[in-house]
Design a protein around this motif. Structure first.
Motif, PDB file in Angstrom:
ATOM      1  N   SER A 172      39.460  42.588  45.957  1.00 20.11           N
ATOM      2  CA  SER A 172      39.350  42.777  44.512  1.00 20.11           C
ATOM      3  C   SER A 172      39.979  41.594  43.774  1.00 20.11           C
ATOM      4  CB  SER A 172      40.040  44.078  44.096  1.00 20.11           C
ATOM      5  OG  SER A 172      39.400  45.194  44.694  1.00 20.11           O
ATOM      6  N   PRO A 173      39.503  41.278  42.566  1.00 19.18           N
ATOM      7  CA  PRO A 173      40.080  40.173  41.800  1.00 19.18           C
ATOM      8  C   PRO A 173      41.563  40.403  41.532  1.00 19.18           C
ATOM      9  CG  PRO A 173      38.005  40.897  40.832  1.00 19.18           C
ATOM     10  CD  PRO A 173      38.372  41.910  41.877  1.00 19.18           C
ATOM     11  N   TRP A 174      42.286  39.320  41.320  1.00 20.44           N
ATOM     12  CA  TRP A 174      43.739  39.451  41.120  1.00 20.44           C
ATOM     13  C   TRP A 174      44.043  40.276  39.879  1.00 20.44           C
ATOM     14  CZ3 TRP A 174      46.541  38.004  36.872  1.00 20.44           C
ATOM     15  CH2 TRP A 174      45.949  37.116  35.964  1.00 20.44           C
ATOM     16  N   ILE A 175      43.200  40.220  38.859  1.00 21.47           N
ATOM     17  CA  ILE A 175      43.434  41.021  37.649  1.00 21.47           C
ATOM     18  C   ILE A 175      43.321  42.505  37.983  1.00 21.47           C
ATOM     19  CG2 ILE A 175      42.616  41.502  35.312  1.00 21.47           C
ATOM     20  CD1 ILE A 175      41.549  38.683  35.160  1.00 21.47           C
ATOM     21  N   TYR A 176      42.334  42.849  38.777  1.00 22.74           N
ATOM     22  CA  TYR A 176      42.139  44.234  39.198  1.00 22.74           C
ATOM     23  C   TYR A 176      43.332  44.703  40.023  1.00 22.74           C
ATOM     24  CZ  TYR A 176      39.716  48.252  41.339  1.00 22.74           C
ATOM     25  OH  TYR A 176      39.357  49.505  41.764  1.00 22.74           O
ATOM     26  N   ARG A 177      43.768  43.867  40.957  1.00 28.17           N
ATOM     27  CA  ARG A 177      44.897  44.237  41.822  1.00 28.17           C
ATOM     28  C   ARG A 177      46.179  44.389  41.012  1.00 28.17           C
ATOM     29  NH1 ARG A 177      44.943  39.605  45.918  1.00 28.17           N
ATOM     30  NH2 ARG A 177      43.232  38.689  44.715  1.00 28.17           N
ATOM     31  N   PHE A 178      46.378  43.497  40.040  1.00 23.81           N
ATOM     32  CA  PHE A 178      47.584  43.575  39.224  1.00 23.81           C
ATOM     33  C   PHE A 178      47.557  44.813  38.335  1.00 23.81           C
ATOM     34  CE2 PHE A 178      50.232  42.022  35.539  1.00 23.81           C
ATOM     35  CZ  PHE A 178      51.436  42.011  36.227  1.00 23.81           C
ATOM     36  N   ALA A 179      46.392  45.113  37.757  1.00 18.84           N
ATOM     37  CA  ALA A 179      46.255  46.314  36.939  1.00 18.84           C
ATOM     38  C   ALA A 179      46.470  47.574  37.774  1.00 18.84           C
ATOM     39  CB  ALA A 179      44.884  46.332  36.275  1.00 18.84           C
ATOM     40  N   SER A 180      45.988  47.542  39.034  1.00 21.63           N
ATOM     41  CA  SER A 180      46.206  48.679  39.924  1.00 21.63           C
ATOM     42  C   SER A 180      47.692  48.854  40.213  1.00 21.63           C
ATOM     43  CB  SER A 180      45.431  48.471  41.226  1.00 21.63           C
ATOM     44  OG  SER A 180      45.672  49.519  42.130  1.00 21.63           O
ATOM     45  N   PHE A 181      48.391  47.730  40.432  1.00 18.63           N
ATOM     46  CA  PHE A 181      49.826  47.772  40.690  1.00 18.63           C
ATOM     47  C   PHE A 181      50.576  48.396  39.513  1.00 18.63           C
ATOM     48  CE2 PHE A 181      53.940  45.587  40.093  1.00 18.63           C
ATOM     49  CZ  PHE A 181      54.600  46.027  41.230  1.00 18.63           C
ATOM     50  N   LEU A 182      50.124  48.096  38.294  1.00 18.70           N
ATOM     51  CA  LEU A 182      50.779  48.621  37.094  1.00 18.70           C
ATOM     52  C   LEU A 182      50.293  50.024  36.722  1.00 18.70           C
ATOM     53  CD1 LEU A 182      50.747  45.419  34.848  1.00 18.70           C
ATOM     54  CD2 LEU A 182      52.669  46.352  36.156  1.00 18.70           C
ATOM     55  N   GLY A 183      49.289  50.523  37.433  1.00 17.45           N
ATOM     56  CA  GLY A 183      48.765  51.853  37.147  1.00 17.45           C
ATOM     57  C   GLY A 183      47.884  51.902  35.924  1.00 17.45           C
ATOM     58  N   TRP A 184      47.238  50.795  35.580  1.00 20.85           N
ATOM     59  CA  TRP A 184      46.408  50.736  34.376  1.00 20.85           C
ATOM     60  C   TRP A 184      44.957  51.136  34.619  1.00 20.85           C
ATOM     61  CZ3 TRP A 184      48.048  45.286  32.142  1.00 20.85           C
ATOM     62  CH2 TRP A 184      49.365  45.375  31.691  1.00 20.85           C
ATOM     63  N   LEU A 185      44.530  51.180  35.859  1.00 16.40           N
ATOM     64  CA  LEU A 185      43.119  51.447  36.133  1.00 16.40           C
ATOM     65  C   LEU A 185      42.760  52.880  35.778  1.00 16.40           C
ATOM     66  CD1 LEU A 185      42.539  49.666  39.551  1.00 16.40           C
ATOM     67  CD2 LEU A 185      42.120  48.804  37.255  1.00 16.40           C
TER      68      LEU A 185
ATOM     69  N   LEU B 129      42.155  24.840  33.116  1.00 14.10           N
ATOM     70  CA  LEU B 129      41.987  24.474  34.524  1.00 14.10           C
ATOM     71  C   LEU B 129      43.058  25.134  35.381  1.00 14.10           C
ATOM     72  CD1 LEU B 129      40.695  22.844  36.803  1.00 14.10           C
ATOM     73  CD2 LEU B 129      42.162  20.916  36.158  1.00 14.10           C
ATOM     74  N   ALA B 130      44.295  25.138  34.905  1.00 20.87           N
ATOM     75  CA  ALA B 130      45.388  25.752  35.663  1.00 20.87           C
ATOM     76  C   ALA B 130      45.149  27.243  35.857  1.00 20.87           C
ATOM     77  CB  ALA B 130      46.717  25.515  34.952  1.00 20.87           C
ATOM     78  N   ALA B 131      44.696  27.930  34.805  1.00 22.09           N
ATOM     79  CA  ALA B 131      44.432  29.369  34.909  1.00 22.09           C
ATOM     80  C   ALA B 131      43.293  29.643  35.877  1.00 22.09           C
ATOM     81  CB  ALA B 131      44.109  29.938  33.526  1.00 22.09           C
ATOM     82  N   SER B 132      42.270  28.802  35.848  1.00 21.35           N
ATOM     83  CA  SER B 132      41.140  28.973  36.767  1.00 21.35           C
ATOM     84  C   SER B 132      41.570  28.691  38.206  1.00 21.35           C
ATOM     85  CB  SER B 132      39.993  28.044  36.368  1.00 21.35           C
ATOM     86  OG  SER B 132      39.563  28.305  35.042  1.00 21.35           O
ATOM     87  N   ALA B 133      42.358  27.630  38.399  1.00 18.68           N
ATOM     88  CA  ALA B 133      42.853  27.305  39.739  1.00 18.68           C
ATOM     89  C   ALA B 133      43.770  28.400  40.272  1.00 18.68           C
ATOM     90  CB  ALA B 133      43.584  25.971  39.716  1.00 18.68           C
ATOM     91  N   PHE B 134      44.494  29.067  39.370  1.00 17.00           N
ATOM     92  CA  PHE B 134      45.341  30.193  39.776  1.00 17.00           C
ATOM     93  C   PHE B 134      44.491  31.295  40.404  1.00 17.00           C
ATOM     94  CE2 PHE B 134      47.118  34.383  38.865  1.00 17.00           C
ATOM     95  CZ  PHE B 134      48.396  34.270  39.393  1.00 17.00           C
ATOM     96  N   SER B 135      43.356  31.619  39.767  1.00 19.14           N
ATOM     97  CA  SER B 135      42.460  32.641  40.318  1.00 19.14           C
ATOM     98  C   SER B 135      41.945  32.225  41.684  1.00 19.14           C
ATOM     99  CB  SER B 135      41.280  32.873  39.368  1.00 19.14           C
ATOM    100  OG  SER B 135      41.702  33.452  38.157  1.00 19.14           O
ATOM    101  N   VAL B 136      41.619  30.934  41.834  1.00 15.53           N
ATOM    102  CA  VAL B 136      41.151  30.437  43.125  1.00 15.53           C
ATOM    103  C   VAL B 136      42.229  30.619  44.189  1.00 15.53           C
ATOM    104  CG1 VAL B 136      40.447  28.369  44.394  1.00 15.53           C
ATOM    105  CG2 VAL B 136      39.537  28.793  42.102  1.00 15.53           C
ATOM    106  N   SER B 137      43.453  30.270  43.845  1.00 15.13           N
ATOM    107  CA  SER B 137      44.546  30.325  44.831  1.00 15.13           C
ATOM    108  C   SER B 137      44.854  31.751  45.264  1.00 15.13           C
ATOM    109  CB  SER B 137      45.799  29.664  44.260  1.00 15.13           C
ATOM    110  OG  SER B 137      46.321  30.409  43.175  1.00 15.13           O
TER     111      SER B 137
END
Length: 553
Positions: free
Chosen positions: A534-547, A517-525
């Motif tokens: 873009s989803p937070w995972i996508y944005r974080f991966a972009s920040f790290l240059g993983w895309l 629930l906490a992980a899901s609520a994190f995505s909502v927030s």
């Protein structure tokens, strides 16, 4: 039996936990609605001159404004509005099509389904005529007001019916509280509640249908214990209408509409006439508003190719503009045209716009497509509404996810476990497949059939999107999740509550569900500022240059 007196009321001892749960539900629901209301109160475009967050909702707002202010579905007026400095068109949208309207002239229209925006326009019409507020003149406050009047009640329907649903499920006290908490804070419905979109309405309609089904089935089960239940027509009509309205918002929900009809009919054959009546009214509304808007039974999404071939045109393999003009002037189809305009198409061929006179002497336009057909050239009825000058969908302007994912395997991965993943964005959904399997094996017959229907519809819809052509494999565009499956939220919440009950028997299981629930609520927030990012995972991966290139090209 022990009775406990509280103030003026006397209740049975076993009712006290249920009342406590209801109090908890009310607190969570009110908190969620307050959070959404606060976001709506300050929602604004990045430029600060409208309350529109993306091309998606601008497309719908344009139609709402045009219907009330100009009495037409054509959106030429709103999309031509310019900012104060004259450099931008804040109402313009890429989610539009162009075709000849009922007046015989070319116009731009929203590409979105018509029933929902017509209903929203009805609310705006009341506000416009009673309060004197005009959306095109006040593009910040009027949309905010309409979102308050529309989205908040719809979100409340979703949350309240989910609370009623979990109370009907034989689960532990902990699981029921967690189920409502998941509905309030753990799904991506909350971010989408601050924008005009179809997903919130589809989820609320599905939740209402689910509650009506479980409520009727529960009462019929009680009737076998001696409590007589006489079902009336109204619940079946509402169930059919809500199931069909989900289709009006999400076309793939047609699969669940068919399954709902089977489920209700199996549970009680007397439900079939009422269910069919409710569904028919909405389905008629879907087609009627589409014909009203576009003069066609098919939605704009279905107008993406050349239409019927009319005649063969004699032309050399590489004709000049003059040769085309001469050949078209001798065309049987175009012999009455007073003027012919040509536009060369990117993929080859030409758009032909012919000016002709109708019976009253008025000038009307007709679109055709001149394209290669075998070794020669043919004239077709124009049926590609997405191809117009400057179209985002027919130029090299598309970027990132809008280009489409070439690999279906990669698309399936990112739609489930990757950057846009159903499970990676909302980890609570990891419990859903387990719940579906368990639901198909245990419980009363009506619940087993329901679990099987949910599993079947989920798999069918996911495979439908994976099987789409490359241009459509875009994860729902730039949005915080794989939004095309959002309407399954109430069905998946129903499926996971029993699993929450099983896991709650041990303290480790409770910690595990709290973590999900906490992980899901994190995505909502991370998505509360706008669902159109873009989803937070996508944005974080972009920040790290993983895309990789496939996600950024």
């Amino acid at each position: 039996m022990m009775w406990i007196r509280r103030g003026r009321f006397t209740m049975r001892k076993h009712e006290i936990p249920r009342q406590h749960r209801r109090n908890t539900y009310a607190i969570m629901i009110v908190a969620t609605l307050a959070i959404v209301a606060g976001r709506i109160a300050v929602v604004s475009s990045k430029e600060g001159d409208t309350a529109f967050l993306s091309a998606n909702d601008r497309s719908r707002w344009c139609t709402v404004a045009s219907l009330v202010e100009e009495h037409t579905f054509a959106i030429d007026g709103p999309i031509s509005i310019r900012s104060e400095d004259g450099k931008r068109r804040p109402w313009n949208t890429i989610d539009k099509v162009r075709h000849v309207g009922s007046d015989g002239q070319l116009h731009y229209y929203s590409s979105k389904p018509t029933l929902l925006v017509t209903m929203v326009a009805g609310v705006y019409g009341v506000v416009h005529h009673t309060a004197g507020l005009t959306m095109t003149e006040q593009p910040i406050y009027v949309p905010r007001l309409l979102l308050m009047l529309i989205n908040l009640p719809v979100l409340a329907v979703f949350l309240v019916t989910m609370a009623l649903i979990v109370e009907l499920i034989g689960a532990s006290d902990y699981a029921r509280r967690m189920g409502v908490a998941a509905a309030c804070f753990g799904t991506m419905m909350v971010p989408f509640a601050i924008s005009l979109n179809n997903h919130l309405f589809a989820a609320a309609a599905t939740s209402l249908t689910l509650w009506l089904y479980l409520r009727a089935a529960d009462k019929m089960s009680d009737s076998f214990s001696g409590i007589t239940y006489h079902p009336k027509l109204a619940p079946w009509v509402v169930a059919g209408a809500s199931a069909a309205f989900a289709v009006a918002c999400e076309l793939p929900a047609l699969s669940m509409l068919a399954l709902w009809a089977v489920l209700f009919g199996w549970m009680n054959p007397r439900s079939i006439p009422g269910f069919a009546l409710g569904a028919s009214v909405v389905l008629i509304g879907i087609f009627a508003t589409n014909v009203w808007a576009h003069g066609s039974l098919r939605t704009p999404y279905a107008h993406r190719s050349a239409g019927e071939q009319l005649e063969v045109i004699e032309l050399p393999s590489t004709p000049s503009a003059n040769q085309i003009d001469v050949s078209l002037s001798h065309s049987e189809t175009l012999r009455t045209a007073t003027e012919i305009d040509l536009r060369e198409l990117n993929e080859g061929g030409y758009e032909v716009i012919a000016e002709q006179k109708d019976a009253k002497g008025n000038s009307v336009q007709t679109q055709y497509k001149l394209a290669r057909s075998g070794a020669g050239w043919s004239l077709f009825v124009w049926d590609d509404w997405y191809d117009y000058p400057g179209s985002y969908w027919r130029t090299d302007k598309r970027r990132g996810v809008d280009l489409g994912e070439p690999s279906r395997i990669a698309y399936l991965f990112h739609a489930t476990l990757g950057y846009y993943g159903i499970f990676s964005i909302t980890p609570l959904w990891f419990l859903v497949p387990v719940g579906m399997v368990a639901g198909c094996r245990h419980g009363p017959g009506y619940m087993r059939r329901l679990s099987a229907a949910i599993a079947l519809a989920s798999v069918v819809c996911l495979l439908f999107y994976v099987a789409r052509p490359e241009i459509d494999r875009n994860y729902g565009g730039v949005s915080v999740c794989f939004r095309w499956m959002l309407w399954f939220a109430p069905l998946w919440l129903y499926s996971l509550v029993p699993e929450l009950s099983s896991l709650s028997e041990k303290i480790q299981g409770r910690y595990f569900t709290l973590a999900l629930l906490a992980a899901s609520a994190f995505s909502v927030s991370t998505s509360l500022s706008s669902p159109w990012q873009s989803p937070w995972i996508y944005r974080f991966a972009s920040f790290l240059g993983w895309l990789g290139d496939e996600m950024t090209r």
